[in-house]
Design a protein around this motif. Structure first.
Motif, PDB file in Angstrom:
ATOM      1  N   SER A 165       0.805  -1.222   0.000  1.00 54.49           N
ATOM      2  CA  SER A 165       0.000   0.000   0.000  1.00 54.49           C
ATOM      3  C   SER A 165       0.837   1.271   0.000  1.00 54.49           C
ATOM      4  O   SER A 165       0.295   2.363  -0.183  1.00 54.49           O
ATOM      5  CB  SER A 165      -0.965   0.012   1.196  1.00 54.49           C
ATOM      6  OG  SER A 165      -0.249  -0.032   2.427  1.00 54.49           O
TER       7      SER A 165
ATOM      8  N   TYR B 211       0.111   1.593  -4.014  1.00 60.08           N
ATOM      9  CA  TYR B 211      -1.307   1.691  -4.358  1.00 60.08           C
ATOM     10  C   TYR B 211      -2.095   0.675  -3.544  1.00 60.08           C
ATOM     11  O   TYR B 211      -1.529  -0.278  -3.001  1.00 60.08           O
ATOM     12  CB  TYR B 211      -1.528   1.430  -5.861  1.00 60.08           C
ATOM     13  CG  TYR B 211      -0.732   2.333  -6.762  1.00 60.08           C
ATOM     14  CD1 TYR B 211      -1.151   3.643  -7.010  1.00 60.08           C
ATOM     15  CD2 TYR B 211       0.443   1.891  -7.369  1.00 60.08           C
ATOM     16  CE1 TYR B 211      -0.412   4.486  -7.834  1.00 60.08           C
ATOM     17  CE2 TYR B 211       1.184   2.720  -8.192  1.00 60.08           C
ATOM     18  CZ  TYR B 211       0.755   4.017  -8.425  1.00 60.08           C
ATOM     19  OH  TYR B 211       1.486   4.844  -9.236  1.00 60.08           O
ATOM     20  N   SER B 212      -3.414   0.860  -3.504  1.00 59.22           N
ATOM     21  CA  SER B 212      -4.263  -0.034  -2.712  1.00 59.22           C
ATOM     22  C   SER B 212      -4.437  -1.391  -3.373  1.00 59.22           C
ATOM     23  O   SER B 212      -4.588  -2.410  -2.695  1.00 59.22           O
ATOM     24  CB  SER B 212      -5.632   0.609  -2.477  1.00 59.22           C
ATOM     25  OG  SER B 212      -6.289   0.846  -3.721  1.00 59.22           O
ATOM     26  N   SER B 213      -4.424  -1.428  -4.712  1.00 59.90           N
ATOM     27  CA  SER B 213      -4.586  -2.671  -5.461  1.00 59.90           C
ATOM     28  C   SER B 213      -4.285  -2.388  -6.924  1.00 59.90           C
ATOM     29  O   SER B 213      -4.062  -1.230  -7.311  1.00 59.90           O
ATOM     30  CB  SER B 213      -6.018  -3.210  -5.330  1.00 59.90           C
ATOM     31  OG  SER B 213      -6.915  -2.385  -6.064  1.00 59.90           O
TER      32      SER B 213
ATOM     33  N   ASP C  75      -6.541   0.252  -8.437  1.00 63.31           N
ATOM     34  CA  ASP C  75      -6.503   1.610  -7.912  1.00 63.31           C
ATOM     35  C   ASP C  75      -6.478   2.616  -9.073  1.00 63.31           C
ATOM     36  O   ASP C  75      -5.574   2.596  -9.907  1.00 63.31           O
ATOM     37  CB  ASP C  75      -5.254   1.787  -7.039  1.00 63.31           C
ATOM     38  CG  ASP C  75      -5.283   3.075  -6.229  1.00 63.31           C
ATOM     39  OD1 ASP C  75      -5.911   4.043  -6.666  1.00 63.31           O
ATOM     40  OD2 ASP C  75      -4.659   3.100  -5.147  1.00 63.31           O
TER      41      ASP C  75
END
Length: 616
Positions: free
Chosen positions: A34, A37-39, A42
């Motif tokens: 994270s 990025y969150s996933s 994102d």
């Protein structure tokens, strides 16, 4: 020349993806990405890549065709231009690192495959607008640049500029470099992906059960000889099924490299690697010559002794890494592996241990072996604005503990070098292996000091010798193999039989008469990833091991001050040549005697084993 942020994701490993780890190992961490990025879904990813492309285009508009004039006018102004370029490298590197790490966590998942490929393509497109920069910098007159370097701000970048100048004889026009750069995604990078996904998707049948290559290779360390034989047979069978694919990949990449080398005026097949490593060809030649000459004193002698311990005249190739009869083959819980490594680091330096502990506390490690995950182990430095991430496939073996010590050494090195910035933090491979091998040595020495009986000491020394032989002898044999394959490929495409014949000849030379290589070993060249991802990378392991052997001897004899010199070496990153970094320790890699010192450490351990054997 390829820019850093679009270099194919380099995986330093020796095997492939694994099934789930034994729950008896305890909770195994998975990394937290994270910081980027969150996933992979994102929306910030698309925005960042669009911003990077826009900023790169503006950079080209602002600077292209003007660098010589700027250099003549103001060193401070040129320093600001380099700073902008460095920020773009870091910005693109963040997205590229996230894509690479996400892919490494699940190489067989279609969504991650597509995401990784798409990011590579978009970063390549954006970076085309930056390609002019280093080429044009190298066209600035030497006298003009030297005058500009009177600026304190520009002088900060002197190590990078001096390294850049070394690339000058091998650079072509911007148009040609753009073509090589853009075609890379559909060339070498695509063949790298094919190799990764073929290996990750392969399965090996043993007694009706399908295993991954990581699991299967681990069985070669099983105490039961029949289990080892079945594992070797399963490996040989699956390698054989995929032989045509691996042969095509090897031929294509060798030809691709030859084309690149000819267009870029490299005389020897390994010269581009030597240049990237900032090491002279003569130094590497001396290393290879010294190790090959030492085969009889090292690997031949040790494996003959091991065959006797196992009660046979000749070992099968699947017995090479078999545990000794009295060895402790229990599974080591993750918490014990963690404390073992951190305790050893702390005895050398509390600061070293404190940095390493962050990897555990902040989820910078992915340790669980799971389907689709990239194999083996690596430490990815990512970018200076973030932090490194370590990947291991922990299965509770002693070698897994040493692998953890190795990769944490890389990670600590990368943390310490990061303040040099995106352009000067990266360390040449030869020196990048210093901290990793030193970390292994610290862990081994600490464990050895706590050996409770002569038998345990003997087993630990034997295990360390095997690791050193795998790092020095095996890797130089790999280097010799690569050289012969690449040289012969110039004359035409090689058949699988030709490649296998080269492999077998070199393995016989390096391992000696005590190991029987018949029975399926001829295709084991197919799974070695360094041949695919980073041609001629492998000699860096031998370089690092011999260097650390000499360095550790200095440490044992040193009075106060060694720790600070060692930290200075790690903090330097890519700002200094190996000769500058080793000089404070009284070491010189250009001296042929340097390699003999490193090899003598291995030889003395084998001497000790022989003395113990005779005493019994």
């Amino acid at each position: 020349m390829t820019l850093k942020h679009v270099t194919p994701f380099s995986i330093a490993y020796q095997s492939a993806d694994a099934a789930m780890a034994d729950p008896g190992l305890g909770g195994l961490p998975e990394w937290d990405l994270s910081v980027f990025y969150s996933s992979i879904e994102d929306p910030a990813i698309e925005q960042d890549m669009a911003d990077a492309k826009k900023l790169a285009e503006q950079f080209e508009v602002d600077c292209k065709g003007k660098l010589a004039e700027i250099a003549e006018r103001s060193g401070d102004e040129l320093a600001e231009i380099i700073r902008r370029y460095e920020e773009l490298e870091d910005m693109m590197g963040r997205t590229g690192s996230f894509a690479g790490l996400s892919y490494a966590g699940n190489t067989t998942d279609a969504a991650h495959q597509k995401f990784y490929g798409d990011v590579q393509e978009k970063l390549t497109t954006a970076s085309l607008h930056l390609l002019f920069f280093t080429l044009e910098m190298n066209n600035v007159d030497d006298a003009v640049l030297e005058n500009a370097l009177r600026s304190e701000k520009l002088a900060y970048y002197r190590p990078w500029l001096e390294d850049l100048r070394k690339e000058r004889p091998h650079e072509r026009s911007e148009e040609i470099e753009q073509l090589f750069h853009e075609k890379h995604v559909t060339g070498a990078a695509a063949w790298n992906r094919l190799f990764d996904e073929t290996i990750s998707g392969s399965r090996y049948e043993i007694d009706g059960e399908e295993l991954s290559i990581e699991q299967t290779l681990t069985l070669l360390q099983n105490p039961d000889g029949e289990v080892r034989r079945k594992a070797a047979s399963a490996l040989s069978k699956t390698f054989g099924k995929n032989l045509s694919v691996f042969t095509l990949i090897t031929n294509t990449l060798a030809k691709d490299k030859d084309t690149y080398d000819r267009w870029h005026n490299f005389d020897d097949i390994a010269d581009s690697r030597h240049l990237a490593n900032r090491v002279e060809r003569e130094v590497v030649d001396a290393l290879e010559e010294a190790v090959r000459a030492a085969y009889p004193r090292l690997s031949h002698r040790y494996y003959a002794m091991k065959a006797k311990w196992l009660g046979v005249e000749k070992m099968h190739f699947w017995d090479r890494n078999a545990p000794l009869p009295q060895a402790d083959t229990r599974d080591i819980p993750w918490t014990e592996a963690k404390s073992t490594v951190l305790d050893a680091y702390k005895k050398f330096s509390p600061e070293l241990a404190e940095i390493a502990e962050q990897f555990f506390d902040k989820n910078w490690i992915d340790a669980a072996a799971r389907p689709g995950k990239s194999p083996g182990a690596f430490s990815h430095p990512t970018v200076p604005s973030a932090h490194p991430f370590v990947l291991v496939n922990y299965q509770g073996k002693t070698r897994d503990v040493m692998t953890l010590a190795h990769e944490l050494g890389h990670g600590v090195h990368q943390v310490l070098a990061a303040p040099n910035g995106a352009l000067m933090a990266p360390t040449p491979l030869t020196l990048a292996e210093t901290a990793s091998v030193f970390g292994e040595m610290l862990t081994f020495k600490d464990l050895l000091a706590n050996a409770e009986t002569p038998e345990k000491r003997q087993i630990m020394i034997a295990s360390k010798v095997e690791d050193m032989l795998n790092t020095v002898v095996r890797q130089i044999a790999f280097y010799t193999f690569e050289r012969q394959v690449h040289e012969l490929r110039k004359e035409g495409e090689l058949t699988a039989e030709q490649i296998s014949a080269i492999w077998m000849g070199i393995q016989e030379e390096s391992l000696g008469d005590a190991i029987d290589l018949e029975g399926g070993y001829e295709n084991y060249w197919t799974y070695i990833p360094h041949f695919i991802h980073s041609p001629f990378y492998v000699y860096a392991y031998a370089f690092g091991d011999c260097l650390v052997n000499s360095l550790y001897a200095v440490y044992e004899e040193a009075e106060d001050g060694f720790e600070q010199k060692y930290f200075d070496l790690l903090k330097a990153g890519g700002t200094k040549h190996h000769s500058e970094l080793l000089a404070p320790f009284g070491l010189d890699a250009t001296d042929p005697a340097f390699w003999q010192k490193g090899l003598a450490v291995i030889e003395r351990l084998i001497d000790e084993l022989e003395e113990m054997d005779q005493a019994d």
